[in-house]
Design a protein around this motif. Structure first.
Motif: not given
Length: 394
Positions: A81, A84-85, A88-89, A110-111, A113-116, A161
């Motif tokens: 997690q 992954w942040k 994404s950054r 993580t994928i 749950s995330s907004r990419f 996602n």
């Protein structure tokens, strides 16, 4: 288009380095208007071959601080997690149009749950349909059922996602069809596991180096030697040979031995030598360069891919096929399917020394046609096919 290729497992052992090396070489030879940014783990910056002269390619590395959670002993869910942040950054900062993950498996939770910030594709190495019980016991069946159900859920969760456009799976059309139908998607797609072509180390004659007589067949176990490579059961099988048959084979184990596996392997080695002293066993416990690898495979007679607890594709089977060497393979998973499809060798239950012994006797005593369709396998799994499919250049 600006594309980030992310791999957090680039080290001197394993297939990840080979993939990155060959993609970098391909991009140097095939310039384009697309920009490629390789985002790699910190250790990768110490590897000399991780470099490029291509003007449209940039290589960057996670900082030690960013990557610390992954090496801290933190749970895989929590550490990925955090990683992954950062991914994404980086995608946002570099205004990427797409991120290609060279290994998606550990990021599935993580994928989902995330907004990419951009499109996402990647390779899945261990899809859930390939989970099977290791034996016929109730405990093994229960364990595999639970594992498969958990992996099915996390795969479904990942597919939530909408930025996830393609998930590539090596060499396994049946599993791809199964997953797409079960999960009601078209995201899973085929990727040929590449057969890479490296130069051969000049002057390395393995029969001379290890004093292996010309009448002996060389059985090669190659790679990062952990429990999965199943050398212990190879030793158990070989020590069951008659004295006459044992005198006609050499087990050559080449690759760094995992520290946790060292004691178990050495115990099996001592037992094999005590039981069957006629058997020649040689170890080369270190990382082996690509050109050395070519020499070892090219000069061996049989290559072992009789792995245990392993159901995915293996680059070793392609390497053996390119050198036209028969394989002693696991009967399970992708390796077993490919061995039978292309008639590359003999498949066995890696947990069964008796099956392994009988296969070795067949190689020793029978004039067989293995491998029958090695050249077809190599043609279907070229490096360019792999890269063009992964980068969607076709």
């Amino acid at each position: 288009m600006r594309i980030i290729i992310c791999d957090i497992y680039v080290r001197l052992v394993g297939h990840n380095l080979g993939h990155i090396q060959n993609i970098l070489r391909f991009l140097e030879k095939n310039p384009s208007n697309d920009e490629y940014i390789f985002l790699l783990n910190p250790d990768a910056q110490t590897i000399p071959s991780v470099k490029t002269t291509a003007l449209n390619v940039k290589i960057i590395f996670f900082t030690e601080e960013e990557f610390a959670p992954f090496n801290s002993g933190m749970s895989i869910i929590k550490s990925t997690q955090i990683i992954w942040k950062h991914i994404s950054r980086y995608a946002t900062e570099y205004q990427a149009n797409k991120v290609i993950m060279m290994m998606l498996d550990m990021f599935q939770h993580t994928i989902g749950s995330s907004r990419f910030p951009c499109q996402l594709t990647g390779i899945m190495f261990n899809p859930y349909p390939r989970v099977i019980a290791q034996d016929s016991t109730l405990r093994a069946k229960q364990k595999s059922t639970i594992t498969k159900a958990r992996k099915l859920f996390t795969t479904w969760w990942m597919c939530r996602n909408t930025q996830l456009k393609k998930v590539f799976i090596f060499n396994d059309r049946e599993t791809i069809k199964n997953m797409n139908e079960t999960l009601g998607t078209k995201v899973f797609t085929y990727l040929p596991d590449p057969v890479y072509d490296y130069p051969t180390r000049e002057g390395l004659i393995i029969r001379e180096k290890y004093k292996i007589a010309t009448h002996k067949k060389i059985l090669l176990a190659f790679g990062f030697i952990d429990a999965k490579k199943n050398v212990v059961n190879l030793l158990k099988a070989l020590q069951q040979l008659s004295a006459e048959d044992a005198a006609n084979i050499c087990l050559l184990v080449v690759g760094k031995i995992h520290g946790e596996h060292q004691a178990t392997l050495m115990e099996a080695f001592e037992e094999a030598k005590k039981t069957r002293p006629e058997l020649q066993i040689e170890f080369e416990s270190r990382f082996v360069d690509d050109d050395e690898m070519e020499a070892y495979v090219g000069q061996s007679d049989i290559v072992s891919v009789a792995y245990i607890n392993f159901f995915s594709s293996s680059g070793v089977i392609g390497l053996a096929a390119r050198h036209n060497k028969p394989v002693l393979a696991t009967k399970f998973g992708v390796v077993g399917d490919l061995t039978r499809e292309y008639n590359l060798g003999i498949t066995v239950d890696g947990f069964n020394p008796e099956e392994i012994k009988q296969a070795v006797l067949t190689f020793l005593k029978t004039k067989n046609a293995y491998p029958e369709r090695a050249s077809v396998f190599v043609q279907n799994h070229s490096s360019d096919n792999f890269i063009k499919t992964l980068l969607e250049l076709n």
